[in-house]
Design a protein around this motif. Structure first.
Motif, PDB file in Angstrom:
ATOM      1  N   PHE A   3      11.572  58.536 -24.763  1.00 59.47           N
ATOM      2  CA  PHE A   3      12.905  57.195 -24.274  1.00 59.47           C
ATOM      3  C   PHE A   3      12.884  58.469 -26.317  1.00 59.47           C
ATOM      4  O   PHE A   3      12.176  58.494 -27.268  1.00 59.47           O
ATOM      5  CB  PHE A   3      12.238  55.910 -25.798  1.00 59.47           C
ATOM      6  CG  PHE A   3      11.695  55.912 -23.739  1.00 59.47           C
ATOM      7  CD1 PHE A   3      12.775  54.503 -23.202  1.00 59.47           C
ATOM      8  CD2 PHE A   3      10.567  56.014 -23.213  1.00 59.47           C
ATOM      9  CE1 PHE A   3      12.001  54.419 -22.145  1.00 59.47           C
ATOM     10  CE2 PHE A   3       9.669  55.392 -22.450  1.00 59.47           C
ATOM     11  CZ  PHE A   3      10.699  54.211 -21.712  1.00 59.47           C
ATOM     12  N   GLY A   4      14.544  57.798 -26.962  1.00 59.54           N
ATOM     13  CA  GLY A   4      14.880  58.481 -27.678  1.00 59.54           C
ATOM     14  C   GLY A   4      14.516  57.296 -28.814  1.00 59.54           C
ATOM     15  O   GLY A   4      13.316  56.690 -29.044  1.00 59.54           O
ATOM     16  N   GLU A   5      14.793  58.074 -29.996  1.00 62.58           N
ATOM     17  CA  GLU A   5      14.685  57.273 -30.859  1.00 62.58           C
ATOM     18  C   GLU A   5      15.194  55.782 -31.279  1.00 62.58           C
ATOM     19  O   GLU A   5      16.074  54.999 -30.568  1.00 62.58           O
ATOM     20  CB  GLU A   5      15.327  57.576 -32.247  1.00 62.58           C
ATOM     21  CG  GLU A   5      15.024  58.846 -32.792  1.00 62.58           C
ATOM     22  CD  GLU A   5      13.056  58.893 -33.089  1.00 62.58           C
ATOM     23  OE1 GLU A   5      12.683  57.577 -33.284  1.00 62.58           O
ATOM     24  OE2 GLU A   5      12.839  59.724 -33.699  1.00 62.58           O
ATOM     25  N   MET A   6      14.270  54.762 -31.296  1.00 64.31           N
ATOM     26  CA  MET A   6      14.760  53.283 -31.294  1.00 64.31           C
ATOM     27  C   MET A   6      14.538  52.313 -32.137  1.00 64.31           C
ATOM     28  O   MET A   6      14.861  51.291 -32.565  1.00 64.31           O
ATOM     29  CB  MET A   6      13.451  52.245 -30.181  1.00 64.31           C
ATOM     30  CG  MET A   6      13.347  52.917 -28.477  1.00 64.31           C
ATOM     31  SD  MET A   6      12.311  52.205 -27.691  1.00 64.31           S
ATOM     32  CE  MET A   6      12.455  52.691 -25.948  1.00 64.31           C
ATOM     33  N   GLY A   7      14.640  52.803 -33.328  1.00 59.10           N
ATOM     34  CA  GLY A   7      14.801  52.269 -34.288  1.00 59.10           C
ATOM     35  C   GLY A   7      13.162  51.985 -35.279  1.00 59.10           C
ATOM     36  O   GLY A   7      12.703  52.245 -35.809  1.00 59.10           O
ATOM     37  N   THR A   8      12.568  50.135 -33.954  1.00 59.96           N
ATOM     38  CA  THR A   8      10.775  50.469 -34.103  1.00 59.96           C
ATOM     39  C   THR A   8      10.561  50.993 -32.761  1.00 59.96           C
ATOM     40  O   THR A   8      10.657  50.969 -32.143  1.00 59.96           O
ATOM     41  CB  THR A   8      11.025  49.143 -34.846  1.00 59.96           C
ATOM     42  OG1 THR A   8      11.320  48.143 -34.227  1.00 59.96           O
ATOM     43  CG2 THR A   8      11.819  48.428 -35.758  1.00 59.96           C
ATOM     44  N   LEU A   9       8.969  51.097 -33.096  1.00 60.87           N
ATOM     45  CA  LEU A   9       8.088  51.619 -32.136  1.00 60.87           C
ATOM     46  C   LEU A   9       7.967  50.105 -30.929  1.00 60.87           C
ATOM     47  O   LEU A   9       7.904  49.370 -31.900  1.00 60.87           O
ATOM     48  CB  LEU A   9       6.673  52.354 -32.430  1.00 60.87           C
ATOM     49  CG  LEU A   9       7.208  53.898 -33.304  1.00 60.87           C
ATOM     50  CD1 LEU A   9       6.365  54.100 -33.491  1.00 60.87           C
ATOM     51  CD2 LEU A   9       7.685  54.665 -31.794  1.00 60.87           C
ATOM     52  N   PRO A  10       8.629  50.344 -29.777  1.00 62.19           N
ATOM     53  CA  PRO A  10       8.032  49.086 -29.338  1.00 62.19           C
ATOM     54  C   PRO A  10       6.775  48.795 -29.067  1.00 62.19           C
ATOM     55  O   PRO A  10       5.656  49.054 -29.848  1.00 62.19           O
ATOM     56  CB  PRO A  10       7.840  49.867 -27.886  1.00 62.19           C
ATOM     57  CG  PRO A  10       9.127  51.107 -27.952  1.00 62.19           C
ATOM     58  CD  PRO A  10       8.838  51.232 -29.127  1.00 62.19           C
ATOM     59  N   GLU A  11       6.184  47.252 -29.540  1.00 63.24           N
ATOM     60  CA  GLU A  11       4.877  46.509 -29.770  1.00 63.24           C
ATOM     61  C   GLU A  11       4.098  47.198 -28.830  1.00 63.24           C
ATOM     62  O   GLU A  11       4.618  46.679 -28.253  1.00 63.24           O
ATOM     63  CB  GLU A  11       5.070  45.402 -30.418  1.00 63.24           C
ATOM     64  CG  GLU A  11       3.693  44.883 -30.311  1.00 63.24           C
ATOM     65  CD  GLU A  11       3.967  43.073 -31.127  1.00 63.24           C
ATOM     66  OE1 GLU A  11       3.057  42.660 -30.824  1.00 63.24           O
ATOM     67  OE2 GLU A  11       4.990  43.030 -31.296  1.00 63.24           O
ATOM     68  N   VAL A  12       2.555  47.259 -29.223  1.00 58.84           N
ATOM     69  CA  VAL A  12       1.624  48.042 -28.081  1.00 58.84           C
ATOM     70  C   VAL A  12       0.393  47.253 -28.319  1.00 58.84           C
ATOM     71  O   VAL A  12       0.071  47.136 -29.505  1.00 58.84           O
ATOM     72  CB  VAL A  12       1.938  49.194 -27.418  1.00 58.84           C
ATOM     73  CG1 VAL A  12       3.406  49.983 -26.756  1.00 58.84           C
ATOM     74  CG2 VAL A  12       1.199  50.374 -28.631  1.00 58.84           C
ATOM     75  N   VAL A  13      -0.258  46.754 -27.666  1.00 61.29           N
ATOM     76  CA  VAL A  13      -1.779  46.180 -27.579  1.00 61.29           C
ATOM     77  C   VAL A  13      -2.565  46.763 -27.285  1.00 61.29           C
ATOM     78  O   VAL A  13      -2.192  46.439 -25.246  1.00 61.29           O
ATOM     79  CB  VAL A  13      -1.671  44.802 -27.611  1.00 61.29           C
ATOM     80  CG1 VAL A  13      -1.641  44.082 -26.548  1.00 61.29           C
ATOM     81  CG2 VAL A  13      -3.256  43.614 -28.390  1.00 61.29           C
ATOM     82  N   GLY A  14      -3.620  47.155 -26.914  1.00 59.83           N
ATOM     83  CA  GLY A  14      -4.873  47.181 -26.105  1.00 59.83           C
ATOM     84  C   GLY A  14      -5.090  46.395 -25.124  1.00 59.83           C
ATOM     85  O   GLY A  14      -5.571  45.006 -25.212  1.00 59.83           O
ATOM     86  N   SER A  15      -4.963  46.060 -23.266  1.00 59.79           N
ATOM     87  CA  SER A  15      -6.034  45.247 -23.130  1.00 59.79           C
ATOM     88  C   SER A  15      -6.133  46.169 -21.644  1.00 59.79           C
ATOM     89  O   SER A  15      -6.472  47.000 -21.535  1.00 59.79           O
ATOM     90  CB  SER A  15      -4.243  44.763 -22.333  1.00 59.79           C
ATOM     91  OG  SER A  15      -3.787  45.072 -21.995  1.00 59.79           O
ATOM     92  N   ASP A  16      -6.918  45.265 -20.628  1.00 58.27           N
ATOM     93  CA  ASP A  16      -7.194  45.462 -19.744  1.00 58.27           C
ATOM     94  C   ASP A  16      -9.060  46.400 -19.753  1.00 58.27           C
ATOM     95  O   ASP A  16      -9.845  46.218 -20.554  1.00 58.27           O
ATOM     96  CB  ASP A  16      -6.243  46.508 -18.545  1.00 58.27           C
ATOM     97  CG  ASP A  16      -6.866  46.834 -16.918  1.00 58.27           C
ATOM     98  OD1 ASP A  16      -7.761  46.111 -16.832  1.00 58.27           O
ATOM     99  OD2 ASP A  16      -6.886  47.833 -16.595  1.00 58.27           O
ATOM    100  N   ASP A  17      -8.938  48.215 -19.489  1.00 63.79           N
ATOM    101  CA  ASP A  17      -9.890  48.422 -19.805  1.00 63.79           C
ATOM    102  C   ASP A  17     -10.025  49.582 -21.003  1.00 63.79           C
ATOM    103  O   ASP A  17     -10.556  50.704 -20.979  1.00 63.79           O
ATOM    104  CB  ASP A  17     -10.087  49.878 -18.151  1.00 63.79           C
ATOM    105  CG  ASP A  17      -9.212  49.904 -18.273  1.00 63.79           C
ATOM    106  OD1 ASP A  17      -8.190  49.760 -18.745  1.00 63.79           O
ATOM    107  OD2 ASP A  17      -9.244  50.726 -17.351  1.00 63.79           O
ATOM    108  N   VAL A  18      -9.296  49.163 -21.971  1.00 68.77           N
ATOM    109  CA  VAL A  18      -9.134  50.559 -23.072  1.00 68.77           C
ATOM    110  C   VAL A  18      -9.154  49.421 -24.780  1.00 68.77           C
ATOM    111  O   VAL A  18      -9.132  48.126 -24.275  1.00 68.77           O
ATOM    112  CB  VAL A  18      -7.290  50.837 -23.334  1.00 68.77           C
ATOM    113  CG1 VAL A  18      -7.329  51.445 -21.971  1.00 68.77           C
ATOM    114  CG2 VAL A  18      -6.741  50.094 -23.376  1.00 68.77           C
ATOM    115  N   LYS A  19      -9.449  49.691 -25.537  1.00 68.38           N
ATOM    116  CA  LYS A  19      -9.891  49.392 -26.950  1.00 68.38           C
ATOM    117  C   LYS A  19      -8.513  48.602 -28.007  1.00 68.38           C
ATOM    118  O   LYS A  19      -8.195  48.166 -28.333  1.00 68.38           O
ATOM    119  CB  LYS A  19     -10.606  49.260 -27.169  1.00 68.38           C
ATOM    120  CG  LYS A  19     -12.417  49.870 -27.273  1.00 68.38           C
ATOM    121  CD  LYS A  19     -13.304  50.121 -27.602  1.00 68.38           C
ATOM    122  CE  LYS A  19     -14.551  50.342 -26.844  1.00 68.38           C
ATOM    123  NZ  LYS A  19     -15.799  50.866 -28.284  1.00 68.38           N
TER     124      LYS A  19
END
Length: 347
Positions: free
Chosen positions: A291-307
């Motif tokens: 993906f190109g620059e988005m201004g702000t990085l998409p918000e992500v959160v660890g879920s399922d089998d990751v911390k």
């Protein structure tokens, strides 16, 4: 003038035994100096590679006289899972230590299919050494990490491992790292009893937004707290690209729709080296979603089998090699060109 003779011995030495010591004694008898090419360097610990390269260097030195220690150079070389790159790194590193005019002799023994590297350096003389001990490091690691008592394991290993190395291992077994390695060794054994097919397929997602890449921090039992690209096992009837997108969303809650993620597919590569995973034969298809620059990085959160899920700038990745799971540093390098020059820092 007489040319300097330099012997090269190649191995991982993930627990040094008497058969390997015989190679070094032969090398010191042949040459003025000896270079130990230390494979699988810089990577995170796993059941095949429980000791980091500095620990393996200390194990090697434990068997040598002070005079031999002065004549030994250690050349750490990373895993590339690409013979051309690995051969080039070894040759460049050896020349940097030995000099252009040295007479190079490659010392080894024909053990099994893993000894094919002996034919990768046709310009070097070759000296084969008869195997003096019917033992390999894999068997010794099994004894060391499967025993209830490490001291009892070291007693069993007495005919195959020298006293200085046993003393080093005994001291190391008192460290917290021994318990972590022991637990992961047991988890791998359990995993292999459950997953018995010749190979399994996985899909991985390398996601970049501008100069940032998305990584996840793993839960146990394999590679706990190591960083990895999102991914996982292929479901029945599922396409590999769909697997990569599904795992990406499950593990990071990536906020875009699957169709939008698929539209950003920039590259695909298969990673299938038989030794890429300590769990067994896992073949992965890695997908680069760019993906190109988005201004702000998409918000992500660890879920399922990751911390945790987190964005890293690509400039941070080169220093993270020892914190990345299995061959994920190599996967990232394939798409992002992280590795610059040869890998060795001679010691």
């Amino acid at each position: 003038m007489t040319r300097k003779t330099v012997a090269v011995v190649v191995g991982r030495w993930q627990l040094v035994h008497l058969g390997q010591e015989a190679l070094f004694q032969a090398a010191f008898g042949l040459a003025d100096e000896v270079i130990a090419v230390l494979g699988s360097s810089y990577k995170a610990r796993d059941p095949r590679n429980p000791f980091v390269h500095e620990e393996r260097r200390l194990m090697l030195l434990a068997n040598l006289t002070p005079e031999q220690q002065q004549r030994l150079h250690v050349l750490p070389v990373r895993d590339y899972f690409d013979d051309k790159r690995w051969n080039a790194a070894v040759m460049m590193g050896v020349r940097a230590i030995a000099g252009e005019d040295a007479d190079i002799v490659l010392v080894g023994h024909q053990k099994d299919h893993t000894s094919y590297y002996l034919n990768n350096f046709p310009r070097w003389r070759q000296q084969l050494v008869e195997r003096l001990a019917d033992v390999d490091a894999t068997a010794m690691r099994q004894v060391f990490f499967e025993a209830d008592d490490p001291d009892a394991a070291l007693t069993v290993m007495t005919p195959y491992v020298s006293a200085p190395v046993r003393a080093w291992l005994q001291a190391w077994s008192r460290l917290p790292e021994y318990r972590r390695r022991k637990a992961e060794h047991a988890a791998i054994a359990s995993y292999r009893k459950k997953y018995t097919a010749v190979a399994y397929m996985t899909g991985d997602a390398v996601v970049t937004v501008g100069d940032h890449v998305l990584l996840v921090r793993r839960k146990g039992p394999f590679g706990e707290d190591l960083w990895a690209v999102p991914g996982g096992h292929l479901d029945r009837g599922e396409k590999l690209v769909a697997c990569a997108i599904r795992e990406l969303i499950e593990e990071t809650r990536f906020p875009l729709l699957p169709a939008s993620i698929l539209a950003a597919l920039h590259g695909v590569e298969t990673f299938e080296d038989p030794l890429r995973s300590a769990r067994g034969r896992l073949i992965t298809m890695a997908h680069h979603f760019k993906f190109g620059e988005m201004g702000t990085l998409p918000e992500v959160v660890g879920s399922d089998d990751v911390k945790e899920a987190r964005w890293f700038h690509r400039d941070e990745l080169a220093a993270m090699e020892s914190q990345l799971f299995e061959d994920h540093f190599v996967i990232l390098d394939h798409f992002l060109n992280i590795i610059v020059g040869y890998s060795g820092k001679p010691t």
